[in-house]
Design a protein around this motif. Structure first.
Motif, mmCIF file in Angstrom:
data_model
loop_
_atom_site.group_PDB
_atom_site.id
_atom_site.type_symbol
_atom_site.label_atom_id
_atom_site.label_comp_id
_atom_site.label_asym_id
_atom_site.label_seq_id
_atom_site.Cartn_x
_atom_site.Cartn_y
_atom_site.Cartn_z
ATOM 1 N N ALA A 122 0.821 -1.390 0.113
ATOM 2 C CA ALA A 122 -0.241 0.037 -0.116
ATOM 3 C C ALA A 122 1.045 1.484 -0.374
ATOM 4 C CB ALA A 122 -0.668 -0.240 0.925
ATOM 5 N N SER A 123 1.875 1.137 0.546
ATOM 6 C CA SER A 123 2.680 2.722 0.477
ATOM 7 C C SER A 123 2.818 2.630 -0.531
ATOM 8 C CB SER A 123 3.906 1.960 1.773
ATOM 9 O OG SER A 123 3.200 2.441 2.664
ATOM 10 N N CYS A 124 3.765 1.555 -1.144
ATOM 11 C CA CYS A 124 4.517 1.378 -2.730
ATOM 12 C C CYS A 124 3.481 2.739 -3.197
ATOM 13 C CB CYS A 124 5.131 0.132 -3.177
ATOM 14 S SG CYS A 124 6.435 -0.287 -2.093
ATOM 15 N N LYS A 125 2.578 1.642 -3.410
ATOM 16 C CA LYS A 125 1.712 2.377 -4.595
ATOM 17 C C LYS A 125 1.338 3.859 -4.220
ATOM 18 C CE LYS A 125 -3.495 1.419 -5.930
ATOM 19 N NZ LYS A 125 -4.590 1.008 -6.334
ATOM 20 N N LYS A 126 1.348 3.918 -2.798
ATOM 21 C CA LYS A 126 0.235 5.534 -2.686
ATOM 22 C C LYS A 126 1.723 6.736 -2.760
ATOM 23 C CE LYS A 126 -0.555 8.776 1.099
ATOM 24 N NZ LYS A 126 -0.827 9.144 2.569
ATOM 25 N N GLU A 127 3.328 6.200 -2.945
ATOM 26 C CA GLU A 127 4.600 7.117 -3.509
ATOM 27 C C GLU A 127 4.398 7.156 -4.914
ATOM 28 O OE1 GLU A 127 7.827 4.594 -1.556
ATOM 29 O OE2 GLU A 127 7.469 5.327 0.061
ATOM 30 N N ASN A 128 4.019 5.948 -6.049
ATOM 31 C CA ASN A 128 3.924 6.259 -7.068
ATOM 32 C C ASN A 128 2.815 6.945 -8.029
ATOM 33 O OD1 ASN A 128 6.517 5.184 -7.312
ATOM 34 N ND2 ASN A 128 5.846 2.834 -6.969
ATOM 35 N N THR A 129 1.874 7.141 -6.943
ATOM 36 C CA THR A 129 0.674 8.264 -7.541
ATOM 37 C C THR A 129 -0.112 9.214 -6.971
ATOM 38 O OG1 THR A 129 -1.099 6.375 -6.181
ATOM 39 C CG2 THR A 129 -1.029 5.518 -8.343
ATOM 40 N N PRO A 179 9.346 20.264 -8.229
ATOM 41 C CA PRO A 179 10.938 20.710 -8.769
ATOM 42 C C PRO A 179 10.317 22.422 -9.516
ATOM 43 C CG PRO A 179 10.723 18.953 -9.995
ATOM 44 C CD PRO A 179 9.273 19.478 -8.989
ATOM 45 N N SER A 180 11.170 23.321 -8.804
ATOM 46 C CA SER A 180 10.948 24.686 -9.867
ATOM 47 C C SER A 180 10.905 24.968 -10.615
ATOM 48 C CB SER A 180 12.282 25.660 -9.177
ATOM 49 O OG SER A 180 12.288 27.218 -9.837
ATOM 50 N N GLY A 181 9.719 25.961 -10.850
ATOM 51 C CA GLY A 181 8.809 26.229 -12.380
ATOM 52 C C GLY A 181 8.338 24.777 -13.323
ATOM 53 N N ASP A 185 -1.924 10.135 -13.138
ATOM 54 C CA ASP A 185 -0.952 11.032 -12.150
ATOM 55 C C ASP A 185 -1.325 12.159 -12.627
ATOM 56 O OD1 ASP A 185 0.078 9.678 -10.198
ATOM 57 O OD2 ASP A 185 2.052 9.319 -11.825
ATOM 58 N N ALA A 186 -1.498 13.584 -12.273
ATOM 59 C CA ALA A 186 -1.270 14.527 -12.859
ATOM 60 C C ALA A 186 0.255 15.390 -13.647
ATOM 61 C CB ALA A 186 -0.959 16.042 -11.591
ATOM 62 N N VAL A 187 -0.044 15.933 -14.710
ATOM 63 C CA VAL A 187 1.109 16.425 -15.473
ATOM 64 C C VAL A 187 1.435 17.486 -15.720
ATOM 65 C CG1 VAL A 187 0.872 16.614 -18.208
ATOM 66 C CG2 VAL A 187 -0.340 14.451 -16.978
ATOM 67 N N TYR A 188 2.889 17.636 -15.374
ATOM 68 C CA TYR A 188 3.510 18.884 -15.211
ATOM 69 C C TYR A 188 4.121 19.613 -16.501
ATOM 70 C CZ TYR A 188 2.109 18.691 -10.483
ATOM 71 O OH TYR A 188 1.384 18.426 -9.407
ATOM 72 N N LEU A 189 4.389 20.414 -16.517
ATOM 73 C CA LEU A 189 5.456 21.757 -17.836
ATOM 74 C C LEU A 189 6.604 21.194 -17.099
ATOM 75 C CD1 LEU A 189 4.422 24.111 -19.686
ATOM 76 C CD2 LEU A 189 3.936 21.840 -19.917
ATOM 77 N N VAL A 190 8.220 20.538 -17.220
ATOM 78 C CA VAL A 190 9.076 21.191 -16.608
ATOM 79 C C VAL A 190 10.144 21.725 -17.092
ATOM 80 C CG1 VAL A 190 8.627 18.885 -15.710
ATOM 81 C CG2 VAL A 190 9.518 19.558 -17.335
ATOM 82 N N ASN A 191 11.123 22.830 -16.521
ATOM 83 C CA ASN A 191 11.936 23.534 -16.394
ATOM 84 C C ASN A 191 11.112 24.775 -17.629
ATOM 85 O OD1 ASN A 191 14.579 21.640 -15.690
ATOM 86 N ND2 ASN A 191 13.877 20.848 -17.656
ATOM 87 N N THR A 192 10.895 26.098 -16.946
ATOM 88 C CA THR A 192 9.544 26.875 -17.434
ATOM 89 C C THR A 192 10.550 28.153 -17.095
ATOM 90 O OG1 THR A 192 8.251 26.828 -15.211
ATOM 91 C CG2 THR A 192 7.277 24.844 -17.374
ATOM 92 N N CYS A 193 10.881 28.619 -16.368
ATOM 93 C CA CYS A 193 12.098 29.286 -15.633
ATOM 94 C C CYS A 193 13.320 29.151 -15.610
ATOM 95 C CB CYS A 193 10.987 29.935 -15.056
ATOM 96 S SG CYS A 193 11.003 29.362 -13.319
ATOM 97 N N PRO A 194 14.459 30.263 -15.246
ATOM 98 C CA PRO A 194 15.704 30.178 -15.359
ATOM 99 C C PRO A 194 15.910 29.874 -13.877
ATOM 100 C CG PRO A 194 14.822 32.295 -16.678
ATOM 101 C CD PRO A 194 13.466 31.577 -16.633
ATOM 102 N N ASP A 204 6.694 11.353 -12.533
ATOM 103 C CA ASP A 204 8.374 11.199 -13.120
ATOM 104 C C ASP A 204 9.120 12.869 -13.082
ATOM 105 O OD1 ASP A 204 7.944 8.052 -13.960
ATOM 106 O OD2 ASP A 204 6.796 9.234 -14.860
ATOM 107 N N LEU A 205 9.053 13.612 -12.380
ATOM 108 C CA LEU A 205 9.454 14.496 -12.202
ATOM 109 C C LEU A 205 10.177 14.477 -12.504
ATOM 110 C CD1 LEU A 205 6.482 16.733 -10.169
ATOM 111 C CD2 LEU A 205 7.162 17.379 -12.712
ATOM 112 N N LYS A 206 11.219 13.984 -10.818
ATOM 113 C CA LYS A 206 12.244 13.521 -10.166
ATOM 114 C C LYS A 206 13.020 12.574 -10.635
ATOM 115 C CE LYS A 206 11.551 16.712 -5.982
ATOM 116 N NZ LYS A 206 11.141 16.692 -4.927
#
Length: 295
Positions: free
Chosen positions: A21-28, A38-40, A52-61, A139-141
């Motif tokens: 259960a813990s692994c599932k929670k960490e991966n969703t 992460p910043s940006g 999962d939610a989806v994010y843009l990455v590396n959007t600002c300096p 997958d952000l990190k």
């Protein structure tokens, strides 16, 4: 002894279930969970119980920040670019990216195109710069994708390729009836079940069909010319660099070299950038000519 053994077994089973259960929670990451961003990183879809939610990455300096802006505050060049390249798009949100010292760096624009989010970077004058990479929350990190996820085609295995013989009867019939002169070359499927078919007839075309096999649109991607399929490595280095810098996290699909006689006229690469398909044309030296948004 039997009681002790039984208790140990129950404790072991409980530990296994808790760990699972813990692994599932960490991966969703559902809509109610908190994650460390992460910043940006900018959310472009919300998380659900199954996705999962989806994010843009590396959007600002690095060290910079994002200030929200209205659509009306975007440069005219940006609005014109969106209208010309993403017909029927829906505006979602926009930001002005600033560097660590507060200087304006760029604009970040998020739109919905064919039901999918697209994140674009424009310079301060409104000129297009690049497409942002998208990642699911888990997958952000890491490397940016996971097996079975929205962007798992980044593993390069081309699982979206479909044998021409496997196309639905409705698609084949449409070509026979409306484009009998076409030679079918390649077919792929998209995450939503749509079909994309590359065909040749005095130039290359991509035809899009719905999951039910209903024709959607036909896009010309090259001018009439002698063509040969080539690998990504066969594209000029400057063309490969352009793809990497302009379409972060892109997936290569197909490429063709175009010739007049024996002289190379140019190249066209077909790619997927975070779920949206593009045809990118280059001249014989590998310099960018144009990008066609396919689907």
């Amino acid at each position: 002894m039997k009681t002790i053994t039984r208790n140990r077994i129950l404790l072991l089973l409980s530990a296994i279930l808790f760990a699972a259960a813990s692994c599932k929670k960490e991966n969703t990451t559902t809509a109610g969970e908190q994650i460390s961003l992460p910043s940006g990183a900018i959310a472009v879809t919300s998380g659900t119980a199954t996705e999962d939610a989806v994010y843009l990455v590396n959007t600002c300096p690095k060290g910079g920040k994002l200030d929200s802006v209205a659509f009306s505050a975007l440069p005219a060049a940006t609005v014109s670019y969106l209208s010309a390249n993403y017909t029927g798009y829906t505006f979602q949100k926009a930001f002005k990216a600033k560097s660590a010292n507060g200087a304006a760096d760029s604009y970040v624009v998020v739109i919905s195109f064919n039901g999918k989010p697209v994140g674009l970077k424009f310079d301060t004058a409104g000129t297009f710069v690049s497409i942002f990479e998208q990642r699911e929350a888990r997958d952000l990190k890491n490397k940016g994708w996971h097996p079975g996820g929205r962007f798992d085609m980044r593993d390069g295995r081309c699982r979206d390729t479909l044998a021409l013989s496997a196309l639905p009867a409705a698609v084949k019939t449409y070509f026979t009836t409306n484009f009998a002169q076409d030679t079918l070359l390649h077919a792929t499927t998209t995450k939503d079940g749509s079909f994309l078919v590359i065909s040749a007839s005095k130039g290359l075309f991509i035809s899009a069909f719905s999951p039910a096999g209903v024709f959607v649109k036909r896009t010309a991607i090259t001018e009439p010319a002698k063509r040969s399929e080539v690998a990504l490595a066969a594209l000029p280095a400057v063309a490969r660099t352009y793809l990497t810098n302009t379409f972060a996290g892109y997936v290569f699909n197909k490429a063709y070299v175009l010739k007049t006689g024996t002289a190379v006229k140019g190249y066209t690469a077909l790619i997927d950038a975070s779920g949206t398909k593009y045809a990118v044309a280059f001249n014989a030296s590998g310099d960018w000519i144009k990008t066609v948004t396919v689907r």
